[in-house]
Enzyme design. Sequence first.
Site, mmCIF file in Angstrom:
data_model
loop_
_atom_site.group_PDB
_atom_site.id
_atom_site.type_symbol
_atom_site.label_atom_id
_atom_site.label_comp_id
_atom_site.label_asym_id
_atom_site.label_seq_id
_atom_site.Cartn_x
_atom_site.Cartn_y
_atom_site.Cartn_z
ATOM 1 C CB CYS A 196 82.573 116.089 -43.433
ATOM 2 S SG CYS A 196 80.891 115.632 -42.959
ATOM 3 C CB CYS A 253 78.695 118.283 -37.732
ATOM 4 S SG CYS A 253 78.694 116.777 -36.767
ATOM 5 C CB CYS A 278 84.892 116.700 -37.443
ATOM 6 S SG CYS A 278 84.699 114.935 -37.391
ATOM 7 C CB CYS A 289 79.651 110.359 -40.292
ATOM 8 S SG CYS A 289 80.691 110.684 -38.850
ATOM 9 C CD GLN A 342 90.441 104.147 -24.485
ATOM 10 O OE1 GLN A 342 90.304 105.189 -25.125
ATOM 11 N NE2 GLN A 342 90.700 104.150 -23.190
ATOM 12 C CG PHE A 385 89.789 105.909 -12.840
ATOM 13 C CD1 PHE A 385 88.610 106.498 -12.394
ATOM 14 C CD2 PHE A 385 90.973 106.253 -12.215
ATOM 15 C CE1 PHE A 385 88.631 107.430 -11.356
ATOM 16 C CE2 PHE A 385 91.013 107.173 -11.181
ATOM 17 C CZ PHE A 385 89.844 107.771 -10.747
ATOM 18 C CD GLU A 438 84.907 101.482 -14.095
ATOM 19 O OE1 GLU A 438 85.969 101.916 -14.588
ATOM 20 O OE2 GLU A 438 83.839 102.131 -14.085
ATOM 21 C CG ASP A 447 92.061 105.632 -18.881
ATOM 22 O OD1 ASP A 447 92.015 106.842 -19.154
ATOM 23 O OD2 ASP A 447 91.612 104.747 -19.632
ATOM 24 C CB CYS A 464 90.225 111.579 -22.742
ATOM 25 S SG CYS A 464 89.133 111.786 -21.334
HETATM 26 C C1 LIG Z 1 88.277 107.043 -19.534
HETATM 27 S S1 LIG Z 1 87.396 105.670 -18.918
HETATM 28 C C2 LIG Z 1 88.672 104.455 -18.945
HETATM 29 C C3 LIG Z 1 88.246 103.041 -18.828
HETATM 30 C C4 LIG Z 1 89.304 102.005 -19.180
HETATM 31 N N1 LIG Z 1 90.582 102.289 -18.572
HETATM 32 C C5 LIG Z 1 89.441 101.855 -20.668
HETATM 33 O O1 LIG Z 1 90.457 102.274 -21.227
HETATM 34 O O2 LIG Z 1 88.540 101.301 -21.314
HETATM 35 C C6 LIG Z 1 87.198 106.104 -17.256
HETATM 36 C C7 LIG Z 1 86.572 105.060 -16.390
HETATM 37 O O3 LIG Z 1 86.456 105.610 -15.065
HETATM 38 C C8 LIG Z 1 85.253 105.155 -14.495
HETATM 39 N N2 LIG Z 1 84.910 106.094 -13.421
HETATM 40 C C9 LIG Z 1 84.334 107.303 -13.533
HETATM 41 N N3 LIG Z 1 84.226 107.888 -12.320
HETATM 42 C C10 LIG Z 1 84.750 107.011 -11.427
HETATM 43 C C11 LIG Z 1 84.923 107.034 -10.027
HETATM 44 N N4 LIG Z 1 84.539 108.086 -9.297
HETATM 45 N N5 LIG Z 1 85.502 105.969 -9.429
HETATM 46 C C12 LIG Z 1 85.914 104.910 -10.158
HETATM 47 N N6 LIG Z 1 85.760 104.817 -11.503
HETATM 48 C C13 LIG Z 1 85.186 105.866 -12.122
HETATM 49 C C14 LIG Z 1 84.284 105.127 -15.640
HETATM 50 O O4 LIG Z 1 83.191 104.251 -15.359
HETATM 51 C C15 LIG Z 1 85.162 104.638 -16.786
HETATM 52 O O5 LIG Z 1 85.124 103.253 -16.878
#
Ligand SMILES: C[S@@+](CC[C@H](N)C(=O)[O-])C[C@H]1O[C@@H](n2cnc3c(N)ncnc32)[C@H](O)[C@@H]1O
Length: 443
Positions: free
Chosen positions: A95, A101, A104, A179, A284, A311, A331, A375, A401
């Site tokens: 790129c 940037c 990446c 990009c 994602q 989450f 969530e 997650d 992540c």
């Molecule tokens: C990495 S994302 C994963 C979402 C989902 N598992 C996905 O793969 O699409 C993390 C998620 O945690 C939620 N989150 C962040 N802080 C939080 C908290 N204190 N309690 C509950 N959920 C939370 C965010 O809103 C987000 O949706």
Amino acid sequence: MTRPAKRPFAKGRQPTRKTAPPPRDVQEMEVSIADVGARGDGIAFAEGLRLFVPYTVTGDRVRVRAADGDGKGEGVRAEPLEVLEPGPGRQTPPCRHFGRCGGCTLQQMDDPTYAAWTVGMVRGALERVGLGDVPMEPLARTPGGARRRARFAALKRGKRVWLGFNERQSHRLVDLEECPVLSPRLFALVEPLRTLLADLLPDGGDADVVLTDLEGGVDLLLVGPRSLDRAAREVLVGFELERIARIAWQPTDRAAAEPVANRRPAFIRFAGVPIQPPPGAFLQASAEGEAALVAAVREGVGQAGRIADLFAGIGTFSIPLAQQAAVHAVEGDEAAVAALGRSVQGLRLTAERRDLFENPLSAKDLNRYDAVVFDPPRAGAAAQAAALAGSKVPRVVGVSCNPASFARDTRVLVDGGYRLVKIWPVDQFLWSAHVELVGLFER
Ligand SMILES: C[S@@+](CC[C@H](N)C(=O)[O-])C[C@H]1O[C@@H](n2cnc3c(N)ncnc32)[C@H](O)[C@@H]1O
């Protein structure tokens, strides 16, 4: 191997959204890159200093300019000026914005080097908590052009609008001309957005633009300007009727998103179930990454009949898992829970809004499930991991992540009696230092 550019680190004047820090004492030197660290910077040792040199590969001999006293104990940041001798894993970055940037920062690595470095990051994080020998599946890869979600920064100076990503560790903007990681449908909107923002923003004004590539069209969330007058709303209502399905606006990051134009449903399908994400919702970053994560989570939960998905976002895992089990999705984001709630008719899926940092599910709550998926955001799930460690849930699947916070939470689970059975590494952010992973725990 491709020949290195003599001066691969482009310079240029870009507008900045914040005042630049004052210059520090600097010194130029030649160094060899010994390794590439967890943030993607090459590491070199010279004159008693540990130097962090971005855009390099192990084995590079590089002339650098090191800032004095910048390291805060860890090391000193150094700017690469010239590659004198390339290391064995170097390639010509694809790129034109490489070197500025912040999107990446690893395009200088050839593919095998980049893949090995990515897996090494996961392995290294686990080694630091004494779990480096866990079995690992091959790295799941994501091709270029697959990123379906992007957040651009925009700034207007005079009549010109700059639109793109920030420079690495800076508030200076790179005005995007290409990009290679972004979905072409999203990139095609960059130039029309510049024209739009030239109308909407005052001189010196800035905004962020969040684009999500969905079925039905692109979802556009504008964060800023602080107010939208009637004329501005009319401009937005007429903007890109064909390609954009929905437009929403937030005066600031913390304000609720206000719909501006709802032209047609914009949705994503999880296991064939359509769901309409709220504007700017977490998704994602690519369909390929999502598929790899979902496959690993499915394998991880096995035949579990009752699953908690913590989450859960808008149901990336909950909805596919609800094809085979009764799922309780938890969530923190109200709009995400509402979106999930609207799409679950006919599925064995319940959704709960709950702050899992402040109020994690207790061991007793957790013991109702045969498997738990968690997650969390980059910070990890310290409180929830502690409760899981005290539970009797037979299978726990962690998605992350951030290998560092995952390793920290893993240590808590393992100290609580879980065994880390295996890891699936997933590269969803091509050429960046971000890596995703799934880990299966059993007891
Ligand atoms: C990495 S994302 C994963 C979402 C989902 N598992 C996905 O793969 O699409 C993390 C998620 O945690 C939620 N989150 C962040 N802080 C939080 C908290 N204190 N309690 C509950 N959920 C939370 C965010 O809103 C987000 O949706």
